[in-house]
Write a protein that holds these residues in place. Structure first.
Motif, PDB file in Angstrom:
ATOM      1  N   VAL B  63      40.419 140.796  16.589  1.00 21.01           N
ATOM      2  CA  VAL B  63      40.628 141.744  15.495  1.00 21.01           C
ATOM      3  C   VAL B  63      42.116 141.798  15.159  1.00 21.01           C
ATOM      4  CG1 VAL B  63      40.275 144.103  14.736  1.00 21.01           C
ATOM      5  CG2 VAL B  63      38.687 143.071  16.368  1.00 21.01           C
ATOM      6  N   GLU B 193      26.944 136.607   4.248  1.00 20.29           N
ATOM      7  CA  GLU B 193      25.766 137.480   4.268  1.00 20.29           C
ATOM      8  C   GLU B 193      25.764 138.336   5.533  1.00 20.29           C
ATOM      9  OE1 GLU B 193      22.772 134.581   1.697  1.00 20.29           O
ATOM     10  OE2 GLU B 193      22.879 134.408   3.871  1.00 20.29           O
ATOM     11  N   LEU B 194      26.204 137.704   6.635  1.00 19.97           N
ATOM     12  CA  LEU B 194      26.212 138.425   7.908  1.00 19.97           C
ATOM     13  C   LEU B 194      27.353 139.427   8.005  1.00 19.97           C
ATOM     14  CD1 LEU B 194      25.616 136.232  11.053  1.00 19.97           C
ATOM     15  CD2 LEU B 194      24.384 138.238  10.292  1.00 19.97           C
ATOM     16  N   PHE B 195      28.551 138.961   7.709  1.00 21.65           N
ATOM     17  CA  PHE B 195      29.724 139.761   8.045  1.00 21.65           C
ATOM     18  C   PHE B 195      30.489 140.274   6.823  1.00 21.65           C
ATOM     19  CE2 PHE B 195      29.438 136.680  11.721  1.00 21.65           C
ATOM     20  CZ  PHE B 195      28.925 137.599  12.610  1.00 21.65           C
ATOM     21  N   GLN B 197      29.992 142.582   4.508  1.00 21.15           N
ATOM     22  CA  GLN B 197      30.175 144.025   4.360  1.00 21.15           C
ATOM     23  C   GLN B 197      31.148 144.556   5.401  1.00 21.15           C
ATOM     24  OE1 GLN B 197      26.568 146.326   4.510  1.00 21.15           O
ATOM     25  NE2 GLN B 197      27.649 148.265   4.333  1.00 21.15           N
ATOM     26  N   GLY B 198      30.999 144.076   6.627  1.00 21.09           N
ATOM     27  CA  GLY B 198      31.901 144.515   7.690  1.00 21.09           C
ATOM     28  C   GLY B 198      33.342 144.148   7.367  1.00 21.09           C
ATOM     29  N   TYR B 200      34.708 143.816   4.474  1.00 23.78           N
ATOM     30  CA  TYR B 200      35.199 144.718   3.440  1.00 23.78           C
ATOM     31  C   TYR B 200      35.516 146.095   4.021  1.00 23.78           C
ATOM     32  CZ  TYR B 200      35.417 147.956  -0.377  1.00 23.78           C
ATOM     33  OH  TYR B 200      35.842 148.966  -1.195  1.00 23.78           O
ATOM     34  N   GLU B 201      34.576 146.618   4.749  1.00 24.07           N
ATOM     35  CA  GLU B 201      34.747 148.005   5.202  1.00 24.07           C
ATOM     36  C   GLU B 201      35.839 148.135   6.257  1.00 24.07           C
ATOM     37  OE1 GLU B 201      31.347 150.301   6.077  1.00 24.07           O
ATOM     38  OE2 GLU B 201      30.205 149.576   4.362  1.00 24.07           O
ATOM     39  N   MET B 202      35.889 147.196   7.178  1.00 23.71           N
ATOM     40  CA  MET B 202      36.943 147.301   8.181  1.00 23.71           C
ATOM     41  C   MET B 202      38.311 147.058   7.522  1.00 23.71           C
ATOM     42  SD  MET B 202      35.332 148.401  10.736  1.00 23.71           S
ATOM     43  CE  MET B 202      36.775 148.571  11.778  1.00 23.71           C
ATOM     44  N   ARG B 204      39.041 148.042   4.540  1.00 24.49           N
ATOM     45  CA  ARG B 204      39.345 149.349   3.951  1.00 24.49           C
ATOM     46  C   ARG B 204      39.949 150.259   5.008  1.00 24.49           C
ATOM     47  NH1 ARG B 204      36.526 151.745  -0.217  1.00 24.49           N
ATOM     48  NH2 ARG B 204      37.582 153.609   0.531  1.00 24.49           N
ATOM     49  N   TYR B 205      39.342 150.266   6.177  1.00 24.07           N
ATOM     50  CA  TYR B 205      39.876 151.131   7.236  1.00 24.07           C
ATOM     51  C   TYR B 205      41.293 150.728   7.597  1.00 24.07           C
ATOM     52  CZ  TYR B 205      40.437 153.846  11.432  1.00 24.07           C
ATOM     53  OH  TYR B 205      40.930 154.731  12.357  1.00 24.07           O
ATOM     54  N   ASP B 209      42.492 153.360   4.826  1.00 24.64           N
ATOM     55  CA  ASP B 209      41.882 154.640   5.156  1.00 24.64           C
ATOM     56  C   ASP B 209      42.119 155.139   6.566  1.00 24.64           C
ATOM     57  OD1 ASP B 209      40.816 155.036   2.625  1.00 24.64           O
ATOM     58  OD2 ASP B 209      39.083 153.771   3.041  1.00 24.64           O
ATOM     59  N   ALA B 210      42.609 154.296   7.466  1.00 23.52           N
ATOM     60  CA  ALA B 210      42.835 154.779   8.835  1.00 23.52           C
ATOM     61  C   ALA B 210      43.826 155.936   8.798  1.00 23.52           C
ATOM     62  CB  ALA B 210      43.376 153.648   9.704  1.00 23.52           C
TER      63      ALA B 210
END
Lengths: 999, 999
Positions: B63, B193-195, B197-198, B200-202, B204-205, B209-210
């Motif tokens: 990460v 397809e698998l990852f 959304q993750g 994008y959202e992570m 964003r965090y 947004d964190a």
């Protein structure tokens, strides 16, 4: 370390990954945040939501701080290795796929006893639940198998199958090692060599060294971030923070820093967060238009070409078999009954003649057998009412338009109609001859209705679009004679195929006819009748236990035997043994493990004491030696565990265990469990003062009060909480405490439930009630009394236990409940207001009333004695007196006399009068009788004594009403007469609320 | 998504696991806490410590919050998948094992261009480093390959090999897809397809947004728990908290919330914690007696039976080849020189005649060739001195005990001794005839000494017990003629085997004789001489670029060509192209990527502008089309990346980029980068006021001051910081700013280093110095000036840049450095004390002095002019004047005259006198000359003018000293004479510190 030539853990993980990969599962990685189970990984928790298909398999090292044991316990580790599989939609054969995975691990599933034993799963913190099983391999739980129904409070549509393997357990069994550290991780390195240090150190952190304040801060920070991410509409990061919350909570819990109230609060918060995450995830996936697609619904098969016409005119037998995955024992029995009722009712609604209906149930099938089912329904005439005959023909005898219209609508000629009296008038009617349908057609409808209506106490969904039941229904056999009954229930189509033991050479067989069904299925090894299975179990257990000069207590174990009879289709009792050294464990421990955890029948000697043997019941023709050895290993591991704790506890001074309670939080505002135990001790001693307990009993109480609840600080009770009290007695006796003290500590925990015995000794009684008084007052003042169905602190049970002792034990008769609650209140670390105390008293009174109702006491009598609820022993005595008195004519008269007086006296009339004012003889006589009655009354309310003392007043009362007019104009006289009657009415008030009595 | 039939990511992971499993690696799970790399997993960080063997392979989702790109960037993701391998001890053939793993992935390593390109690794936060390579597959970095040398500040003994695969990159290359989302994860599901959304959202965090305060709190809590666990002696839980620290820090960093000072503090804390963890781990493992055992040392081979006797009398050639793993270009060249020197010196210490020594170096070998090496050393006589002849025989001529003892000790008879003059006396001596050793024996010693002495600038350890070098030495070839020279260096034993290209049909070959060495090795494809390789590269590049009507700037790229010549053993130039559309990128971007990142030679047209081509140089006979396509894909990906940023930046208003600087922390006490840019702008304007800048230059400055540093808020500069200023100019011009403003923004960043040009325009100059003045005063007042070798804010470079502009550019001549620093100080958000300012001025002066020394100015002159350091432009002018003046005889006389005056005047004598007191003509004449000289001096110090004005004083001074006795008894007169001389001496003080001049 020298390692045996076995399947290594590393190879096992690789084989499982390869096997499930071949089944189309994705492989993903474990969560990169500590999780307690693979379920929490978003690859399960999020992916089971919504309509997208998902097949995944992954390893999940699962961290359970509470299971930390410094690496010393052979079977308990803080990080264990789960292998997690999700199949969504569930493919309809997931049990078979699962068995294939065991085969891939090299397990001969036919030789071993592999069983699906009811085990439902719920995670309140995740708003998730499912129904399923724990899978047993020779008695060892190796896998959790769940049909996941809800996550984040959202129904899963379609549901998913979750399979969770416990790798360490499986490997220990396969490798035949007794300590997790001995598992061969590879052929050169053992598990202990690899992870031993980590186990020790992480245990130190979780059990001893984690900073509580820091972890509390982490919990709050994580929860706040989770909430912020939810507010930002980002379920993925929000979910990671929910997981971190969960882990921080678990750390606090392992450190003993979580009060019950805090637990409830945190669970509620996590449930809320998890629910929001789930909802958001669903929304996002919909916005993304479901990138993985949408599951196709299971195809409902099209029409099949089945002969609806009975092949012969003779009645034939009918059989309907509903094939399921393993049902819970209770549900299987209930469903069989339901099936019988449904069939009976639905057959009755047809015109099909039939004989006796019988049902059978095994874990995997419900069978209904109907004898002599006719080939066809009876034919019948049906009358269709037309116009009145008077309006059917005109004067010329020609049919009117009304009758012509009726005939046309019915598709007949007017000439086909006949006259018939209907009600008060003669009508033109059509008499239709209805030909009875053939049995296959009729039975199809009956089966469809009956199977579609099957429901259990708790139902689940699977891949079927419409059905819901305790477990998935997988097949349907329906035969009338040798003809298939063409029933179709949602995606199920009845045919003549059935399934027998999964390990049979031919696990699916064909049944020739309804008449040969039983023979066919039983020939394949299935024992259809549960009574047969029961007998086989009992006979087997008898024979096996006799072989070791023991016996099984068939009556005592009947509940367990009944349960086992519904866990197997072909009972195969096996005798197993364990090392005699374990007999040094308390019998409660030994038996709890055998019965509750393993469902083994304990074997006893002639003196009733346990022998080192047990009877396990396998399913089908297993390799007995293999299965025995497996079961023995499981029991050994459990006993080893218990023995470890037991020995360790026995080496621990009682004071040390007692001191550990200071580290267990009771609730945040009510302090530690140690403080609670102190309060219980103090309160019991104050109650003892109150009731004047002295002598040896008092000495016992004083010592027991110092120790009470100490065993909550023992390791064994921490593991098996149901042994609280039992172990206190054992450990106290072992530590040299007097037997009476040990017994008092045992009895202090009684009654554990409504079935449980009450304490018998004074010390135990006082400690028991003190415990419950403390619980009620403390929680009422802080958390509040339970409302609705939630009662997390079991205050209702506490109230019932309290009443149990107060009602039955005379020692407490002198103490009122309110006084006792008041004493408990004074000891609380928080103020307890008068309102709260009154609410508690009222709460207990309501339980008392309910209890009396459940004891089937007449409502009027309950109401009449309820004013004594504050003194339960007294109430019971008066209630008993009342039950006898109501049988006496005199009592009825007395009641009437008192009521008569009460009725005439206006409310608020003072029960006083000047006897000198009275003039009439009848009223003077009543006054005299009253004086006499009063003199006969004692201090304590006593109905018998009251009746005896007051019985003489009946006649003077009646005479008074006959002779005296009360409401005279003479004001002083009227007041005196009313005062006299009020005094009579009040006589009985201390004893009963007479107004409620319905004589 | 429709997916091609390729090796899927899931299969690739399984194949790597299986391959390394076969090599004896354990498979473990990823870390259950976010980590930035597999190295952080305890399976690496802890296990590489200490003597236990360890082979492990695992997947690590890594990460990197900073790499978050919302899933939009084709090549950048916040969680990428590493596959990590650790081999300890390193097995000696780990590169070959690694190539085997590529083959296991289906990569034809002979057809592709697989290269080991120097890339050393260090993690300051972990106190860890190693030497090694990035592995290139057709120019794409697919693996990091490191010989791990230190972790937690502890030397690794034995060292471990760390191999880290970047799965997404490998899979994108193998599958030929251009976006990570297109990777086939399985044959049915794509990575996106698998990852998706993750991602994008992570993103964003991490990016938006964190919560900064929350993550700061987490960082503190984690660090405190880590420290507590260290104090408790528990390295395992401590380590998990170090990892959590690291992740929390990375989150803060990605949110732009980490100041440089905070970064330094946190890195220091993490390094300290990691070091403590490592030390504790070592201690615990020792206490546990190293559960996994202890690595056996590499066996040093026993004696081998080699013929030491030369096979013939003729001189033969000698060759020594030191075979290594790929050396860094700089180290390879240096080591060849060292080898030549070592051999030369060591041969000189023998009596072996030899001809010319030449050396060759490639990435994998150092070769020394020596012509005409004699078969034997010359024989020689060696004289052993015995007793003095006078004391050797007694009067009777009999040998004395002294001489007898000597003879006995030498193992000869007295008769064997002869008389010989030694020094001043005649001695009895033994003359020993020493027979020369054979060449194999002599050369063995020479080789052993030379190879054992090899060292590079930075050395590493591998599995050899004694050697240390830039990369592992793997083989040793040493031949004299056709005889093996039996050298043994630690575990290396020389023989006649050598290795050629790893992809050759026979990668190991045998060399017949030293004479045939070059021919044999070159026949196998190795170009031994680096000049040959260079020529081949140049010729190839010329021919290839001519084919597309272009050319390569051979002179301009000579450094790069030199480097490439040391990256390959068999240069295979290939022409690649890229889409013309990328030419819209600034040349700086295009060239930086080609040269610095990919080591491609850019191809230019006749006008010198870039063409859409490049020359890459592969190693050996690769499949040219395959390799070209691979390299083109890599460049395309990099350009695509840059173009994405460039376009996006160009669409962003300058004000928006400038505004982003408010979110970049400069340091915690000095505010954001935006505040710093504000200060720079203000300071530049105040300096402009000071120097009276007006007109168009002033307008340019005012606008540039508003924008300065805005490009630090652009995406491209965030990615490639070396483009700061360059992109400012581009973006500003694109946004319509005047060309002069754009240029000023570019020049504000100059000089970037000591080689860089200075700004030329007034606006650029003022901004450049304002930048550096702000940096120096702000940091001196908060963090402090650098001491020792650490200078994390590059204040030394800032001081040099500041001096560069002040020295060379007349615009700033009127401003003193102290005044300028004072202005900068007033703008700081923190107080800057006079002491701090003085320290900064002194710091700059020291740099100035050092700079002048490096410019080889004579030390006496530097000291003489250094008082002008506060006005560098003036100093340089006077220094230049001085350089000319010292050539003039008159200047020397003037200096002497002034010095003469200075020497006689006691310290503290006031430079004042009453001329009326003077009496002697010579002193009156001196007074008159002084008055005249003073009148000729200007206001500003100017040496030429001073010499002109004051030159006339030489004669009066000399006459004065000839005629006048200063120290007369007449007190007033003496005082006046001293005052007169003091005034003369002081005349020159404003111009030079004359006392330092050494004439």
């Amino acid at each position: 370390m020298e390692l045996p030539d076995v399947l290594t853990m590393q190879d096992a993980l690789a084989r499982l990954a390869a096997y499930w990969g071949e089944q189309g599962c994705l492989t993903v990685q474990p969560m990169n945040s500590e999780v307690g189970a693979g379920t929490l990984n978003p690859a399960t928790f999020l992916r089971v939501l919504g309509p997208e298909p998902w097949r995944v398999a992954y390893v999940e090292p699962s961290v359970r701080p509470d299971d930390a044991r410094y690496g010393e316990n052979p079977n308990r580790i803080q990080t264990h290795t789960q292998f997690q599989v999700i199949l969504k939609p569930e493919p309809g054969n997931s049990q078979e796929l699962y068995l294939g995975s065991l085969a891939a691990l090299g397990i001969d599933v036919a030789a071993h006893d592999v069983r699906f034993v009811e085990d439902n799963w719920a995670s309140p913190a995740l708003g998730a639940w499912g129904l399923g099983w724990e899978v047993w391999l020779d008695g060892l739980e190796i896998t959790q198998f769940t049909y996941f129904q809800q996550a984040g409070g959202i129904n899963l549509d379609p549901p998913a199958v979750e399979i969770t393997y416990g790798l360490e357990r499986i490997l220990m069994a396969l490798q035949g090692v007794r300590h997790f550290k001995e598992i061969a991780y590879t052929d050169t390195v053992s598990y202990g060599e690899l992870f031993g240090q980590g186990e020790y150190e992480m245990s130190r952190y979780y059990l001893d060294d984690a900073d509580i304040a820091a972890n509390r801060s982490l919990l709050q920070l994580y929860a706040a971030e989770a909430q912020r991410m939810i507010d930002a509409g980002l379920p993925v990061p929000a979910h990671t923070y929910v997981l971190k919350c969960s882990h921080a909570f678990n750390v606090l819990d392992a450190r003993g820093a979580v009060s019950t109230a805090e637990r409830a609060t945190e669970f509620a918060r996590m449930r809320k967060l998890a629910g929001d995450v789930a909802r958001l995830w669903m929304e996002r996936r919909a916005e993304l238009d479901h990138p993985l697609g949408v599951c196709a619904p299971v195809a409902v098969p099209g029409a099949v070409d089945v002969d609806l016409v009975p092949r012969g005119p003779e009645p034939r037998a009918f059989v309907c078999e509903v094939g399921t995955e393993e049902m819970p024992p209770v549900e299987g029995r209930a469903a069989a009954g339901q099936l019988a009722r449904e069939l009976e009712a639905r057959l009755a609604a047809t015109r099909l003649a039939h004989g006796r209906i019988t049902v059978r149930a095994t874990p995997r099938r419900l069978v209904a057998l109907v004898e002599e089912v006719a080939a066809r329904e009876e034919d019948q005439d049906r009358v269709v009412k037309g116009p009145k005959a008077a309006a059917a023909f005109d004067a010329a005898g020609n049919p009117t338009p009304a009758v012509q219209g009726f005939a046309r609508a019915q598709g007949v000629e007017v000439a086909d109609l006949v006259r018939q009296q209907v009600g008060n008038a003669e009508h033109m009617v059509l008499v239709r001859r209805e030909i009875g349908r053939g049995a296959p057609e009729v039975l199809a409808g009956v089966v469809e209705g009956a199977v579609g209506a099957l429901r259990s106490g708790r139902n689940m969904r699977w891949n079927d679009p419409k059905l819901a039941f305790t477990r998935p229904i997988r097949w349907l056999l329906a035969l009338w004679g040798d003809q298939v009954v063409p029933a179709r229930v949602s995606a199920l189509v009845a045919d003549r195929r059935t399934r027998v033991l999964r390990t049979a050479p031919a696990p699916e067989i064909t049944v020739g006819s309804a008449e040969s069904y039983v023979e066919t299925v039983e020939a394949a090894g299935i024992v259809l009748d549960h009574a047969d299975r029961r007998s086989r179990i009992i006979e087997g257990a008898r024979a096996l236990s006799a072989g070791v000069a023991g016996h099984v207590d068939v009556d005592g174990e009947s509940g367990l035997i009944e349960q086992v009879a519904f866990l197997v289709e072909q009972p195969t009792p096996l005798l197993g043994g364990f090392d005699e050294s374990y007999l040094s464990l308390p019998e409660a421990v030994l038996a709890t493990v055998m019965r509750k955890h393993q469902r083994y029948l304990p074997v006893r000697g002639a003196d009733g004491r346990l022998l080192p043997y047990f009877v396990a019941v396998a399913n089908g023709p297993v390799d007995a030696d293999l299965v025995r050895a497996g079961n023995e290993a499981v029991l050994r591991a459990r006993y080893e565990d218990a023995l470890f704790f037991y020995r360790s506890d026995r080496e621990t001074p009682l004071a040390v265990m007692r001191e550990r309670l200071t580290r267990l939080t009771f609730t945040d505002r009510l302090g530690s469990v140690a403080e609670r135990a102190d309060r219980i001790g103090s309160l019991a001693r104050r109650l003892a003062d109150e009731v004047g307990l002295d002598g040896p009993d008092r000495a016992v109480l004083d010592r027991a009060a110092e120790l009470v609840k100490f065993d909550l600080g023992s390791q064994l009770v921490t593991e098996m909480t149901s042994l609280a009290g039992t172990m206190a007695r054992d450990y106290a006796a072992h530590a040299g405490e007097p037997a009476a003290v040990a017994e008092a500590l045992f009895e202090a925990e009684r009654p554990r439930n409504t079935e449980d015995a009450l304490p018998r000794g004074a010390a135990g009684e006082l400690l028991s009630v003190a415990d419950r008084l403390d619980l009620l007052t403390g929680l009422a003042a802080t958390v509040g009394l339970p409302t609705g169905s939630s009662d997390q602190f079991a205050l209702r049970r506490a109230a019932l236990g309290l009443l149990g002792v107060f009602r039955r034990r005379p020692v407490l008769a002198p103490v009122s409940l309110r006084a006792a609650l008041g004493m408990a209140a004074q000891l609380q670390p928080v103020p307890v207001s008068a309102e709260v105390l009154e609410a508690v008293a009222e709460f207990v009174t309501r339980r008392f009333e309910q209890q009396l109702t459940e004891e089937e006491q007449p409502v009027d009598r309950i109401r009449a004695v309820l004013p004594h609820a504050d003194r339960p022993y007294l109430l019971d005595r008066i209630l008993a007196q009342l039950a006898k008195q109501v049988e006496q004519p005199g009592f009825q008269q007395l009641t009437e006399a008192l009521q008569r007086a009460r009725r005439i006296v206006p409310a608020g009339t003072p029960a006083e009068y000047d006897p000198g004012v009275l003039v009439e003889p009848a009223e003077v006589a009543l006054h005299d009788a009253l004086v006499l009655a009063r003199a006969g009354l004692g201090d304590a309310p006593d109905l018998d004594r009251f009746v005896e003392a007051v019985g003489g007043i009946v006649r003077p009362v009646n005479t008074f009403f006959d002779d005296v007019f009360v409401m005279v104009d003479d004001e002083p006289l009227r007041r005196a007469r009313l005062g006299l009657l009020a005094s009579v009415a009040d006589l009985g008030a201390p004893v009963l609320a007479w107004e409620h009595l319905r004589m």
